[in-house]
Design a protein around this motif. Structure first.
Motif, PDB file in Angstrom:
ATOM      1  N   LEU A 160       0.810  -1.218   0.000  1.00 15.64           N
ATOM      2  CA  LEU A 160       0.000   0.000   0.000  1.00 15.64           C
ATOM      3  C   LEU A 160       0.844   1.269   0.000  1.00 15.64           C
ATOM      4  N   VAL A 161       1.972   1.242   0.705  1.00 15.19           N
ATOM      5  CA  VAL A 161       2.763   2.465   0.835  1.00 15.19           C
ATOM      6  C   VAL A 161       3.463   2.841  -0.467  1.00 15.19           C
ATOM      7  N   VAL A 162       3.482   1.918  -1.420  1.00 16.21           N
ATOM      8  CA  VAL A 162       4.055   2.257  -2.733  1.00 16.21           C
ATOM      9  C   VAL A 162       3.312   3.435  -3.353  1.00 16.21           C
ATOM     10  N   PHE A 163       1.998   3.505  -3.147  1.00 17.21           N
ATOM     11  CA  PHE A 163       1.193   4.550  -3.796  1.00 17.21           C
ATOM     12  C   PHE A 163       1.544   5.952  -3.304  1.00 17.21           C
ATOM     13  N   PRO A 164       1.598   6.211  -1.986  1.00 19.92           N
ATOM     14  CA  PRO A 164       2.024   7.557  -1.577  1.00 19.92           C
ATOM     15  C   PRO A 164       3.463   7.874  -1.931  1.00 19.92           C
ATOM     16  N   VAL A 165       4.346   6.878  -1.929  1.00 10.87           N
ATOM     17  CA  VAL A 165       5.740   7.129  -2.293  1.00 10.87           C
ATOM     18  C   VAL A 165       5.834   7.553  -3.758  1.00 10.87           C
ATOM     19  N   VAL A 166       5.133   6.833  -4.627  1.00 16.01           N
ATOM     20  CA  VAL A 166       5.120   7.195  -6.052  1.00 16.01           C
ATOM     21  C   VAL A 166       4.466   8.564  -6.245  1.00 16.01           C
ATOM     22  N   ALA A 167       3.399   8.831  -5.487  1.00 10.23           N
ATOM     23  CA  ALA A 167       2.707  10.120  -5.601  1.00 10.23           C
ATOM     24  C   ALA A 167       3.633  11.269  -5.226  1.00 10.23           C
ATOM     25  N   ALA A 168       4.428  11.080  -4.196  1.00 14.93           N
ATOM     26  CA  ALA A 168       5.376  12.125  -3.792  1.00 14.93           C
ATOM     27  C   ALA A 168       6.383  12.390  -4.895  1.00 14.93           C
ATOM     28  N   GLY A 169       6.901  11.329  -5.500  1.00 15.26           N
ATOM     29  CA  GLY A 169       7.847  11.499  -6.597  1.00 15.26           C
ATOM     30  C   GLY A 169       7.210  12.189  -7.795  1.00 15.26           C
ATOM     31  N   ALA A 170       5.979  11.781  -8.118  1.00 16.35           N
ATOM     32  CA  ALA A 170       5.281  12.398  -9.248  1.00 16.35           C
ATOM     33  C   ALA A 170       5.047  13.883  -8.991  1.00 16.35           C
ATOM     34  N   GLY A 171       4.610  14.213  -7.772  1.00 15.61           N
ATOM     35  CA  GLY A 171       4.377  15.614  -7.436  1.00 15.61           C
ATOM     36  C   GLY A 171       5.658  16.429  -7.484  1.00 15.61           C
ATOM     37  N   GLY A 220       4.830  16.692  -1.939  1.00 16.69           N
ATOM     38  CA  GLY A 220       5.948  16.609  -2.867  1.00 16.69           C
ATOM     39  C   GLY A 220       6.051  17.855  -3.732  1.00 16.69           C
ATOM     40  N   LEU A 221       4.899  18.335  -4.209  1.00 15.71           N
ATOM     41  CA  LEU A 221       4.859  19.575  -4.977  1.00 15.71           C
ATOM     42  C   LEU A 221       5.379  20.752  -4.165  1.00 15.71           C
ATOM     43  N   ALA A 222       4.875  20.859  -2.932  1.00 15.49           N
ATOM     44  CA  ALA A 222       5.190  22.012  -2.092  1.00 15.49           C
ATOM     45  C   ALA A 222       6.663  22.049  -1.705  1.00 15.49           C
ATOM     46  N   VAL A 223       7.210  20.894  -1.333  1.00  7.29           N
ATOM     47  CA  VAL A 223       8.614  20.852  -0.921  1.00  7.29           C
ATOM     48  C   VAL A 223       9.527  21.181  -2.101  1.00  7.29           C
ATOM     49  N   CYS A 224       9.208  20.648  -3.267  1.00  4.56           N
ATOM     50  CA  CYS A 224      10.019  20.947  -4.450  1.00  4.56           C
ATOM     51  C   CYS A 224       9.972  22.439  -4.760  1.00  4.56           C
ATOM     52  N   ALA A 225       8.782  23.037  -4.676  1.00  2.00           N
ATOM     53  CA  ALA A 225       8.655  24.475  -4.939  1.00  2.00           C
ATOM     54  C   ALA A 225       9.469  25.287  -3.941  1.00  2.00           C
ATOM     55  N   GLU A 226       9.463  24.857  -2.675  1.00  2.00           N
ATOM     56  CA  GLU A 226      10.233  25.554  -1.637  1.00  2.00           C
ATOM     57  C   GLU A 226      11.730  25.492  -1.937  1.00  2.00           C
ATOM     58  N   ALA A 260      16.316  19.434  -6.555  1.00  2.00           N
ATOM     59  CA  ALA A 260      15.152  19.755  -5.729  1.00  2.00           C
ATOM     60  C   ALA A 260      14.104  18.650  -5.813  1.00  2.00           C
ATOM     61  N   ALA A 261      13.825  18.184  -7.040  1.00  2.00           N
ATOM     62  CA  ALA A 261      12.827  17.127  -7.219  1.00  2.00           C
ATOM     63  C   ALA A 261      13.284  15.821  -6.575  1.00  2.00           C
ATOM     64  N   SER A 262      14.573  15.502  -6.718  1.00  2.00           N
ATOM     65  CA  SER A 262      15.101  14.250  -6.147  1.00  2.00           C
ATOM     66  C   SER A 262      15.034  14.261  -4.628  1.00  2.00           C
ATOM     67  N   VAL A 263      15.391  15.390  -4.032  1.00  2.00           N
ATOM     68  CA  VAL A 263      15.350  15.490  -2.564  1.00  2.00           C
ATOM     69  C   VAL A 263      13.914  15.392  -2.071  1.00  2.00           C
ATOM     70  N   ALA A 264      12.984  16.119  -2.727  1.00  2.00           N
ATOM     71  CA  ALA A 264      11.581  16.092  -2.314  1.00  2.00           C
ATOM     72  C   ALA A 264      10.998  14.693  -2.455  1.00  2.00           C
ATOM     73  N   ALA A 265      11.336  14.012  -3.534  1.00  2.00           N
ATOM     74  CA  ALA A 265      10.821  12.656  -3.753  1.00  2.00           C
ATOM     75  C   ALA A 265      11.400  11.666  -2.745  1.00  2.00           C
ATOM     76  N   SER A 266      12.696  11.813  -2.433  1.00  2.00           N
ATOM     77  CA  SER A 266      13.342  10.860  -1.521  1.00  2.00           C
ATOM     78  C   SER A 266      12.799  10.963  -0.098  1.00  2.00           C
ATOM     79  N   LEU A 267      12.224  12.111   0.263  1.00  2.00           N
ATOM     80  CA  LEU A 267      11.645  12.241   1.596  1.00  2.00           C
ATOM     81  C   LEU A 267      10.509  11.250   1.820  1.00  2.00           C
ATOM     82  N   ALA A 268       9.864  10.836   0.741  1.00  2.00           N
ATOM     83  CA  ALA A 268       8.745   9.897   0.859  1.00  2.00           C
ATOM     84  C   ALA A 268       9.185   8.538   1.382  1.00  2.00           C
TER      85      ALA A 268
END
Length: 257
Positions: free
Chosen positions: A10-21, A159-165, A176-184
């Motif tokens: 189940l946790v695959v979905f939020p992790v992928v969503a964070a990366g996509a965002g 994921g969107l918000a952290v990348c924008a920050e 920025a995108a890699s760091v935001a995605a890896s937080l997931a």
């Protein structure tokens, strides 16, 4: 499948969503209205998860004192985390008053420093989200699915918000995108660890942790998603998205139940 295995799936979905965002935000920053719409929708979905799954489960378990202690602890932790984040944001914003030109900021992008404290705060938030996924799976497959759906939308926006920050601080787009995605990955750790630890927990402990999660989800809706969504002028369409998210998750819970 074991509860740990279910949590891992189940946790695959939020992790992928964070990366996509995160990567979507790096490629093209969404408009304020789009962001507000996502926040309204996510708030409705998360609020429905609390109303249809978390609170009824707490009432059914009947552990009043454990519920009160867990809920109070959740409020205290979230308030302290919010105060810490605000201090970090104030510290981060201070260099912006130095008057550097846009050209200087662009030149500094590849070597700009990451806001470690802020990222740690976000990581803790995501760890708690993952814990809720693990707890949901422990309570039942339907609860786990509903909480995962609700948190996936929230984590997509995060994921969107952290990348924008990070982009505003001058961090290069891919970094920025890699760091935001890896937080997931903190979400995955929380979900798998939560399922492993809580799998054999007593009903009293489960009630306390679930009440903690209820406080965290309510705080997310009331103090974060709704507040930030209303930074843009409200419209009937944006407001309707909150109710759309609520009824959509409610129907999903009823069909799945």
């Amino acid at each position: 499948m074991s509860v740990v295995g279910q949590a891992a799936v189940l946790v695959v979905f939020p992790v992928v969503a964070a990366g996509a965002g995160a990567f979507a935000g790096a490629l093209r920053r969404p408009s304020p209205k789009f962001t507000s719409g996502v926040q309204h929708l996510a708030a409705g979905v998360v609020f429905a998860a609390v109303a249809t799954e978390v609170l009824p489960e707490l009432k059914a378990q009947g552990h009043l004192w454990a519920t009160a202690v867990g809920f109070s602890a959740g409020v205290a932790v979230l308030l302290m985390l919010a105060a810490y984040t605000r201090r970090l944001e104030a510290t981060t914003a201070a260099p912006e008053t130095t008057g550097d030109s846009p050209a200087q900021s662009t030149a500094a992008a590849p070597t700009a420093r990451l806001p470690v404290g802020l990222l740690v705060a976000v990581g803790i938030d995501l760890l708690l989200d993952g814990l809720l996924v693990g707890l949901g799976v422990t309570l039942g497959s339907n609860q786990g699915l509903i909480l995962t759906v609700a948190l996936t939308l929230e984590i997509l926006f995060l994921g969107l918000a952290v990348c924008a920050e990070l982009l505003e601080l001058g961090i290069a787009r891919f970094r920025a995108a890699s760091v935001a995605a890896s937080l997931a990955l903190a979400t995955a750790l929380g979900a798998i660890g939560g399922a492993a630890v809580l799998g054999d927990a007593s009903p009293t402990v489960l009630a306390a942790v679930l009440a903690f999660g209820a406080a965290a989800l309510l705080y997310l809706v009331v103090e974060e998603l709704i507040v930030e969504a209303h930074e843009q002028p409200d419209t009937p369409v944006l407001s309707a998205l909150f109710f759309l998210g609520f009824i959509a998750l409610f129907l999903l819970a009823e069909v799945g139940g």
